[in-house]
Design a protein around this motif. Structure first.
Motif, PDB file in Angstrom:
ATOM      1  N   VAL A 452      46.970  81.851  21.366  1.00  0.00           N
ATOM      2  CA  VAL A 452      48.243  81.123  21.339  1.00  0.00           C
ATOM      3  C   VAL A 452      48.639  80.811  22.776  1.00  0.00           C
ATOM      4  CG1 VAL A 452      50.670  81.177  20.668  1.00  0.00           C
ATOM      5  CG2 VAL A 452      48.964  82.356  19.257  1.00  0.00           C
ATOM      6  N   PRO A 453      48.799  79.539  23.153  1.00  0.00           N
ATOM      7  CA  PRO A 453      49.216  79.217  24.522  1.00  0.00           C
ATOM      8  C   PRO A 453      50.560  79.864  24.848  1.00  0.00           C
ATOM      9  CG  PRO A 453      48.527  77.239  23.352  1.00  0.00           C
ATOM     10  CD  PRO A 453      48.608  78.332  22.334  1.00  0.00           C
ATOM     11  N   MET A 454      50.709  80.314  26.096  1.00  0.00           N
ATOM     12  CA  MET A 454      51.956  80.947  26.513  1.00  0.00           C
ATOM     13  C   MET A 454      53.056  79.905  26.623  1.00  0.00           C
ATOM     14  SD  MET A 454      51.819  84.177  26.692  1.00  0.00           S
ATOM     15  CE  MET A 454      53.449  84.258  27.383  1.00  0.00           C
ATOM     16  N   ALA A 455      54.019  79.992  25.735  1.00  0.00           N
ATOM     17  CA  ALA A 455      55.141  79.053  25.744  1.00  0.00           C
ATOM     18  C   ALA A 455      55.926  79.193  27.046  1.00  0.00           C
ATOM     19  CB  ALA A 455      56.050  79.318  24.550  1.00  0.00           C
ATOM     20  N   GLY A 456      56.216  78.043  27.655  1.00  0.00           N
ATOM     21  CA  GLY A 456      57.034  78.041  28.862  1.00  0.00           C
ATOM     22  C   GLY A 456      56.271  78.220  30.154  1.00  0.00           C
ATOM     23  N   PHE A 457      54.963  78.551  30.069  1.00  0.00           N
ATOM     24  CA  PHE A 457      54.207  78.703  31.315  1.00  0.00           C
ATOM     25  C   PHE A 457      53.955  77.340  31.940  1.00  0.00           C
ATOM     26  CE2 PHE A 457      50.061  78.430  33.452  1.00  0.00           C
ATOM     27  CZ  PHE A 457      50.356  79.209  34.560  1.00  0.00           C
ATOM     28  N   GLU A 458      54.165  77.281  33.256  1.00  0.00           N
ATOM     29  CA  GLU A 458      53.921  76.057  34.016  1.00  0.00           C
ATOM     30  C   GLU A 458      53.162  76.421  35.281  1.00  0.00           C
ATOM     31  OE1 GLU A 458      56.799  72.428  34.591  1.00  0.00           O
ATOM     32  OE2 GLU A 458      57.239  73.886  36.160  1.00  0.00           O
ATOM     33  N   ASP A 459      51.995  75.830  35.462  1.00  0.00           N
ATOM     34  CA  ASP A 459      51.197  76.090  36.652  1.00  0.00           C
ATOM     35  C   ASP A 459      51.948  75.563  37.869  1.00  0.00           C
ATOM     36  OD1 ASP A 459      49.281  76.456  38.574  1.00  0.00           O
ATOM     37  OD2 ASP A 459      47.706  75.333  37.560  1.00  0.00           O
ATOM     38  N   ARG A 460      52.342  76.460  38.765  1.00  0.00           N
ATOM     39  CA  ARG A 460      53.165  76.066  39.919  1.00  0.00           C
ATOM     40  C   ARG A 460      52.469  75.055  40.817  1.00  0.00           C
ATOM     41  NH1 ARG A 460      54.893  82.023  42.163  1.00  0.00           N
ATOM     42  NH2 ARG A 460      55.168  83.012  40.123  1.00  0.00           N
ATOM     43  N   LEU A 461      51.139  75.044  40.799  1.00  0.00           N
ATOM     44  CA  LEU A 461      50.402  74.125  41.663  1.00  0.00           C
ATOM     45  C   LEU A 461      50.158  72.775  41.002  1.00  0.00           C
ATOM     46  CD1 LEU A 461      47.823  76.585  43.249  1.00  0.00           C
ATOM     47  CD2 LEU A 461      49.931  75.694  44.252  1.00  0.00           C
ATOM     48  N   ASN A 462      50.606  72.612  39.777  1.00  0.00           N
ATOM     49  CA  ASN A 462      50.410  71.332  39.103  1.00  0.00           C
ATOM     50  C   ASN A 462      51.593  71.026  38.196  1.00  0.00           C
ATOM     51  OD1 ASN A 462      48.971  68.978  38.556  1.00  0.00           O
ATOM     52  ND2 ASN A 462      47.992  69.862  36.750  1.00  0.00           N
ATOM     53  N   ARG A 463      52.787  71.118  38.770  1.00  0.00           N
ATOM     54  CA  ARG A 463      53.992  70.834  37.997  1.00  0.00           C
ATOM     55  C   ARG A 463      54.177  69.327  37.829  1.00  0.00           C
ATOM     56  NH1 ARG A 463      57.874  74.989  41.377  1.00  0.00           N
ATOM     57  NH2 ARG A 463      57.571  76.831  40.073  1.00  0.00           N
ATOM     58  N   PRO A 464      54.779  68.908  36.715  1.00  0.00           N
ATOM     59  CA  PRO A 464      55.112  67.494  36.570  1.00  0.00           C
ATOM     60  C   PRO A 464      56.086  67.067  37.670  1.00  0.00           C
ATOM     61  CG  PRO A 464      55.316  68.631  34.473  1.00  0.00           C
ATOM     62  CD  PRO A 464      55.143  69.693  35.515  1.00  0.00           C
ATOM     63  N   VAL A 465      55.885  65.862  38.186  1.00  0.00           N
ATOM     64  CA  VAL A 465      56.781  65.332  39.216  1.00  0.00           C
ATOM     65  C   VAL A 465      57.277  63.970  38.776  1.00  0.00           C
ATOM     66  CG1 VAL A 465      55.692  66.579  41.116  1.00  0.00           C
ATOM     67  CG2 VAL A 465      54.847  64.320  40.499  1.00  0.00           C
ATOM     68  N   PRO A 466      58.494  63.570  39.161  1.00  0.00           N
ATOM     69  CA  PRO A 466      58.970  62.238  38.790  1.00  0.00           C
ATOM     70  C   PRO A 466      58.091  61.163  39.416  1.00  0.00           C
ATOM     71  CG  PRO A 466      60.736  63.598  39.722  1.00  0.00           C
ATOM     72  CD  PRO A 466      59.452  64.311  39.980  1.00  0.00           C
ATOM     73  N   VAL A 467      58.098  59.979  38.821  1.00  0.00           N
ATOM     74  CA  VAL A 467      57.384  58.863  39.419  1.00  0.00           C
ATOM     75  C   VAL A 467      57.963  58.601  40.803  1.00  0.00           C
ATOM     76  CG1 VAL A 467      56.800  56.425  39.237  1.00  0.00           C
ATOM     77  CG2 VAL A 467      56.943  57.823  37.172  1.00  0.00           C
ATOM     78  N   ASP A 468      57.123  58.670  41.832  1.00  0.00           N
ATOM     79  CA  ASP A 468      57.558  58.377  43.193  1.00  0.00           C
ATOM     80  C   ASP A 468      57.508  56.864  43.362  1.00  0.00           C
ATOM     81  OD1 ASP A 468      58.074  58.179  45.859  1.00  0.00           O
ATOM     82  OD2 ASP A 468      56.307  59.284  46.533  1.00  0.00           O
ATOM     83  N   ILE A 469      58.696  56.217  43.355  1.00  0.00           N
ATOM     84  CA  ILE A 469      58.703  54.758  43.404  1.00  0.00           C
ATOM     85  C   ILE A 469      58.345  54.246  44.787  1.00  0.00           C
ATOM     86  CG2 ILE A 469      60.322  54.573  41.499  1.00  0.00           C
ATOM     87  CD1 ILE A 469      62.492  53.889  43.520  1.00  0.00           C
ATOM     88  N   GLY A 470      58.418  55.101  45.808  1.00  0.00           N
ATOM     89  CA  GLY A 470      57.820  54.829  47.103  1.00  0.00           C
ATOM     90  C   GLY A 470      58.150  53.506  47.713  1.00  0.00           C
ATOM     91  N   GLN A 471      59.394  53.123  47.717  1.00  0.00           N
ATOM     92  CA  GLN A 471      59.761  51.851  48.316  1.00  0.00           C
ATOM     93  C   GLN A 471      61.114  51.999  49.008  1.00  0.00           C
ATOM     94  OE1 GLN A 471      59.998  49.366  44.794  1.00  0.00           O
ATOM     95  NE2 GLN A 471      62.184  49.597  44.794  1.00  0.00           N
ATOM     96  N   ARG A 472      61.364  51.127  49.958  1.00  0.00           N
ATOM     97  CA  ARG A 472      62.660  51.136  50.617  1.00  0.00           C
ATOM     98  C   ARG A 472      63.660  50.396  49.752  1.00  0.00           C
ATOM     99  NH1 ARG A 472      59.018  50.120  54.717  1.00  0.00           N
ATOM    100  NH2 ARG A 472      58.881  51.757  56.264  1.00  0.00           N
ATOM    101  N   MET A 473      64.822  50.982  49.567  1.00  0.00           N
ATOM    102  CA  MET A 473      65.872  50.293  48.822  1.00  0.00           C
ATOM    103  C   MET A 473      66.488  49.232  49.722  1.00  0.00           C
ATOM    104  SD  MET A 473      67.598  53.597  47.045  1.00  0.00           S
ATOM    105  CE  MET A 473      69.090  52.725  46.630  1.00  0.00           C
ATOM    106  N   LYS A 474      66.583  48.038  49.193  1.00  0.00           N
ATOM    107  CA  LYS A 474      67.161  46.941  49.972  1.00  0.00           C
ATOM    108  C   LYS A 474      68.675  47.067  49.953  1.00  0.00           C
ATOM    109  CE  LYS A 474      63.417  44.188  48.023  1.00  0.00           C
ATOM    110  NZ  LYS A 474      63.038  45.174  47.027  1.00  0.00           N
ATOM    111  N   GLN A 475      69.300  46.967  51.110  1.00  0.00           N
ATOM    112  CA  GLN A 475      70.751  47.064  51.154  1.00  0.00           C
ATOM    113  C   GLN A 475      71.392  45.903  50.372  1.00  0.00           C
ATOM    114  OE1 GLN A 475      72.475  49.675  52.368  1.00  0.00           O
ATOM    115  NE2 GLN A 475      70.421  50.546  52.579  1.00  0.00           N
ATOM    116  N   THR A 476      70.686  44.781  50.262  1.00  0.00           N
ATOM    117  CA  THR A 476      71.202  43.648  49.497  1.00  0.00           C
ATOM    118  C   THR A 476      71.215  43.948  48.007  1.00  0.00           C
ATOM    119  OG1 THR A 476      68.989  42.719  49.423  1.00  0.00           O
ATOM    120  CG2 THR A 476      70.429  41.950  51.176  1.00  0.00           C
ATOM    121  N   ASN A 477      70.633  45.066  47.621  1.00  0.00           N
ATOM    122  CA  ASN A 477      70.610  45.433  46.203  1.00  0.00           C
ATOM    123  C   ASN A 477      71.935  46.036  45.750  1.00  0.00           C
ATOM    124  OD1 ASN A 477      69.404  45.904  43.654  1.00  0.00           O
ATOM    125  ND2 ASN A 477      69.027  48.018  44.211  1.00  0.00           N
ATOM    126  N   ARG A 478      72.806  46.317  46.696  1.00  0.00           N
ATOM    127  CA  ARG A 478      74.088  46.908  46.319  1.00  0.00           C
ATOM    128  C   ARG A 478      74.962  45.891  45.602  1.00  0.00           C
ATOM    129  NH1 ARG A 478      75.487  51.781  48.437  1.00  0.00           N
ATOM    130  NH2 ARG A 478      74.148  52.627  50.056  1.00  0.00           N
TER     131      ARG A 478
END
Length: 478
Positions: A452-478
């Motif tokens: 039975v897989p251990m419920a709640g276990f998360e490998d600290r070296l491979n945690r899910p991460v948010p999508v890194d959108i990796g872009q500069r926000m344009k000030q004109t976007n305000r």
């Protein structure tokens, strides 16, 4: 790779002579954090007013107090460690691990998911599917495995007791191995790229891709060059443990797969907080083609040229994804569907994590910096070109298979792996009978072990991460 950094020229309060230095550093850091979060955090209006915040807390504890209840993924980390994390750099022995309880007594074992090439674990001969029963001579149980794993996640040398499952479905001890973590170890996103020839002669490309690392486009392009040279008819993209990464490399992968790639097609829709306007970006814009920086435009043009040179022009793709697949992995599935149609993006495995959000990296750019921390907050909700991004509970597979039901795990790329075997049997039905026989044997072993897989276990070296959108926000976007 385009990285978003924010420079806040805010005045810091002078340290009171009677105030402990740590408290003053905490206050400086936490005020910097909250000012950034009030600007770009997706749930910025939920942040408590300053008078209700305790700025003397340590940065990690303080950060938790300002997060929205629906936010599962924003985090704070020392800036250097954060940037290393996003680049696939870590202190590690090179293992990806899963934990499973194997009997009613509460015994817990490690099952090795993968081994990073050229890592200490790889050099020691550890392989996927191997079992670890002890760390530093201590057995793992349901009530102590987190404590025992501290040595595994540390930086000091430790020992592991290896074992295997014999023909009688018993766990048999092998030798003990000493492992020393390596600092600044660079993971490679691609663990395996191969061409599988089925019994009927079909050529199938297989790519085990473990992280969406923006700093490794050449490896991805080389893999697709190989597939195109071999004239594959189908592609199996294995993202079963891929916790996400950068949108830039995810867009490259999507472009390399889909038929009739056009850089002017809309690829991603961003929904921001009320400080910024929502907008949609084409492939070309994701690659930096709309930048005012000539070097970024030249880079975007190069990327487009490479995609067109190595594009597989596929009308369908098989994607292996599980409840460890998140972020950019889910984005590739969701964002390919408008281009290939839903029925032709064939998801095999389990329901994914449900990470339909994007983040940015924020570090202190002052010279010298006054804050040594960095934050990776959720700043956008993401959707595909048709506007669909509503999958907070994950993406559901067309073919549900849980690899924990089949032990021991077969090597990556092996036809004995039930997930890959399912994909190949859909491509070439003659594989079906062989796959069923192997799966039956492995299923019997898993049942015999009461695994039975251990419920709640998360490998600290491979945690899910948010999508890194990796872009500069344009000030004109305000």
């Amino acid at each position: 790779m385009l990285v978003l950094v924010f420079f806040l020229a805010t005045a810091c309060k002078k340290e009171n002579k009677g105030e402990p230095k740590v408290a003053s550093e905490n206050e400086t850091t936490n005020k910097w954090v909250v000012e950034n979060m009030r600007d770009v955090y997706y749930w910025n209006t939920s942040i408590p007013q300053d008078r209700n915040l305790n700025f003397s807390l340590g940065p990690e504890d303080f950060f938790k107090t300002i997060l929205h209840r629906d936010d599962r993924f924003s985090w704070i980390q020392l800036a250097k460690d954060l940037e290393d994390n996003l680049s696939g750099v870590a202190t590690t022995v090179g293992l990806g691990i899963g934990l499973v309880q194997v009997n009613q007594a509460g015994n817990v074992i490690i099952s090795v998911r993968y081994v990073l090439p050229k890592s200490p674990a790889d050099k020691a001969g550890i392989k996927r599917g191997d079992i670890i029963t002890e760390i530093n001579g201590r057995e793992m149980m349901v009530n102590n495995y987190n404590e025992v794993l501290d040595a595994y996640y540390g930086s000091a040398t430790f020992t592991v007791q290896l074992a295997h499952i014999n023909e009688n479905d018993q766990i048999v001890r092998d030798g003990e191995i000493e492992l020393t973590p390596v600092q600044n170890f660079q993971e490679h996103a691609i663990h395996l790229d191969s061409v599988i020839i089925t019994p009927s002669g079909k050529k199938v490309g297989y790519l085990f891709y473990n992280r969406f690392l923006n700093n490794q486009p050449d490896e991805l392009l080389a893999a697709f060059d190989k597939f195109k040279t071999e004239n594959i008819s189908d592609l199996v993209l294995d993202l079963r443990y891929n916790g996400g990464g950068g949108i830039w490399i995810a867009a490259i992968m999507s472009g390399l797969i889909q038929a009739h790639f056009n850089e002017s097609e809309p690829f991603i829709h961003y929904k921001w907080n009320s400080n910024y306007n929502d907008y949609t970006e084409t492939y070309y814009e994701v690659f930096g083609g709309a930048s005012k920086d000539p070097e970024e435009v030249a880079s975007a043009n190069q990327v487009v040229g490479d995609i067109k040179a190595f594009n597989l022009n596929l009308s369908r793709v098989f994607i292996i994804a599980t409840n460890y697949s998140a972020s950019a992995s889910e984005l590739v599935i969701n964002n390919l569907r408008p281009f290939l149609q839903d029925a032709n993006v064939i998801h095999i495995g389990e329901t994914t994590v449900g990470k339909n959000e994007g983040s940015i990296t924020i570090v202190d750019e002052r010279n010298p910096p006054k804050v040594e921390w960095g934050i990776q907050p959720i700043v956008v909700k993401l959707a595909n070109k048709d506007g669909f991004g509503d999958y907070p509970d994950g993406l559901t597979p067309e073919y549900k298979i849980d690899e924990w039901d089949y032990l021991p795990w077969a090597p990556i790329g092996s036809l004995d792996d039930p997930l890959l075997a399912k994909a190949l049997s859909l491509i070439d039905p003659s594989i079906q009978s062989l796959a069923l026989k192997t799966m039956s044997t492995k299923a019997h072993t898993a049942q015999s072990l009461q695994a039975v897989p251990m419920a709640g276990f998360e490998d600290r070296l491979n945690r899910p991460v948010p999508v890194d959108i990796g872009q500069r926000m344009k000030q004109t976007n305000r």
